[in-house]
Design a protein around this motif. Structure first.
Motif: not given
Length: 498
Positions: A133-136, A140, A144, A161, A163, A169-172
């Protein structure tokens, strides 16, 4: 540890099963395996950055973070200055990761307290291959921050981050300079965004027992130069033009004569015995003047195309075809004729997307992500989010072999598992016309007897070799598709079949 590209790539689930077999079936201690992984990663760090003295290690809360904790301990023991940043409470670590924390026996700070720019190398051990799932949040933000700094990053097993299966890229995701991956090479490192995120990739099997692979086939196989050498047909001394296939290129609509010429000449350079081009009548003189070996035919309508189709061994439909009435009429004529060998590219693919049909056996589709999206009724981003699934769906829907272009080009065949991957990315090919050259090469190889999927693999290797030679002469920027044509002959000779 190997600098050589692996030939067998795996999904994350397959690698987890390999890991489980190693520990449960073959008695390898989990912490011992974690230590081997950390030692391999640290060797990679020292190999790539021998002068590095200040190391930061960013650790998550799972086994990937445990790898990072052991790397930090090894770096400290080697006399390096080490700063450790850890997500969450170390008391919540479990299993081998908890043991790694105990053995570290040193300080740790929060991820947001780390300044990546204050170090020579940063080790990314935040997230492993189980991410779905997307990184948060905190992770995250840490990713960054790593990407914003100029400090090079070593990714442990996989860039956080990314897959591991799809190369998306899952979000970042971390953009690493080097990735050291273990036990089984993850297929997501070698296609799509994975190529840019992973940087250089080193693989180490950690001396795991070979028997752990019993019954686990690769998720995708890699097609390389040696495979193309085996596929490319040798030409006997008594060969004549009739033995090498007759390719018919159908394309070159108004304003696009060059695409048909590039595909036709590429087919000749790749060994086709005869090449005809069915194009707009006004283009015939220019085509023949540019390449006298092409047999250019002006066709006003589908009826004029019929005798050319009868004589061809393989038809390349689409280079510069256009989308008007003339183009549509020729496209329908070719598809209804159902030639034994058919390669569809460019506007041929767009026409097929508008009027979908299952193709006769022996067809090859060569879409880029935008064309693939139209064929499947989705978006380019959707294609790039899972190129492996997209390739299989295209092959199944259209009953054809598929060469899905892009970094880490994929070749899929209906009913074939695994597919094949052409590794690497070549920015020099980011110019209009390079796809037409690929079309011509693949068509020529089909005409010389290769099955469509084999022709696609061999054509991809040949185009890559030609691009390498052309790039040496003219550089990455400014390379023209005609430079590829000039390099094709030597590239073919380099495979031992010149």
């Amino acid at each position: 540890m190997s600098l050589v590209r692996p030939t067998r790539l795996y999904t994350a689930a397959q690698v987890r099963e390999l890991d489980r077999r190693c520990i449960e079936d073959h008695g390898v201690d989990g912490y011992a395996l974690m230590t081997r992984a950390a030692e391999a990663a640290f060797r990679g760090l020292r190999l790539r950055w021998p002068a590095a003295r200040r190391i930061a290690v960013c650790c998550g809360g799972g086994n990937n973070g445990g790898d990072g904790l052991v790397i930090a301990r090894l770096a400290r023991a080697a006399g390096l200055e080490v700063e450790l940043a850890l997500k969450g409470d170390p008391a919540r670590l479990r299993g081998a990761a908890a043991r790694a924390w105990e053995d570290w026996n040193g300080p740790a700070q929060a991820l947001d307290a780390l300044d990546p720019a204050a170090h020579d190398v940063v080790v990314d051990a935040l997230l492993g291959t189980g991410l779905d799932r997307p990184v948060e949040g905190e992770i995250a933000a840490a990713i960054d921050a790593l990407n914003a700094a100029a400090t090079p990053v070593l990714a442990v097993d996989i860039p956080s981050g990314l897959d591991a299966d799809a190369g998306a890229v899952l979000g970042t995701a971390v953009r690493a300079a080097l990735t050291v991956t273990f036990i089984g090479p993850k297929r997501g490192l070698y296609t799509g965004a994975g190529i840019e995120c992973a940087g250089s990739v080193l693989f180490d099997d950690l001396d795991t027992p070979p028997a752990i692979h019993d019954g686990i086939g690769p998720a995708v196989s890699v097609c390389e130069r040696k495979d193309a050498e085996a596929l490319l047909p040798a030409r006997p001394p008594t060969a004549h033009k009739g033995d090498a296939g007759h390719v018919l290129v159908v394309g070159g609509g108004t304003g696009f004569a060059g695409a048909a010429r590039l595909a036709g000449e590429a087919a000749l350079r790749a060994g086709a015995g005869l090449v005809s081009v069915a194009t707009r009548p006004e283009h015939v003189t220019a085509l023949v003047a540019g390449c006298p070996a092409l047999m250019a035919h002006g066709v006003e309508d589908a009826a004029a195309l019929a005798p050319l189709l009868e004589r061809a061994d393989v038809v390349a439909l689409g280079p510069g075809l256009g989308r008007g009435e003339w183009s549509t009429a020729l496209l329908r004529a070719v598809l209804e004729a159902a030639p034994g060998r058919l390669l569809v590219d460019a506007d041929g693919l767009n026409g097929l997307a508008a009027e979908p049909r299952v193709l006769a056996g022996g067809a090859l589709l060569t879409p880029h992500p935008g064309e693939a999206a139209r064929l499947l009724g989705t978006t380019s981003a959707g294609i790039q989010a899972d190129r492996f699934t997209a390739g299989r769906e295209l092959a199944a829907r259209y009953g054809a072999a598929v060469l899905l272009k892009g970094p880490g080009t994929l070749v899929c065949r209906d009913g074939e598992d695994p597919g094949r991957l052409l590794p690497g990315a070549r920015p020099a090919l980011a110019v209009g016309g390079s796809g037409d050259v690929l079309t011509g090469i693949a068509a020529a190889l089909c005409g010389q007897g290769l099955e469509p999927a084999d022709a696609a693999c061999c054509a991809g290797v040949l185009l890559g070799l030609a691009a390498d030679r052309a790039e040496q002469a003219v550089g990455t920027r400014g390379l023209l598709p005609t430079d590829l044509l000039d390099a094709l002959g030597p590239a073919t000779a380099a495979l031992g079949h010149g």
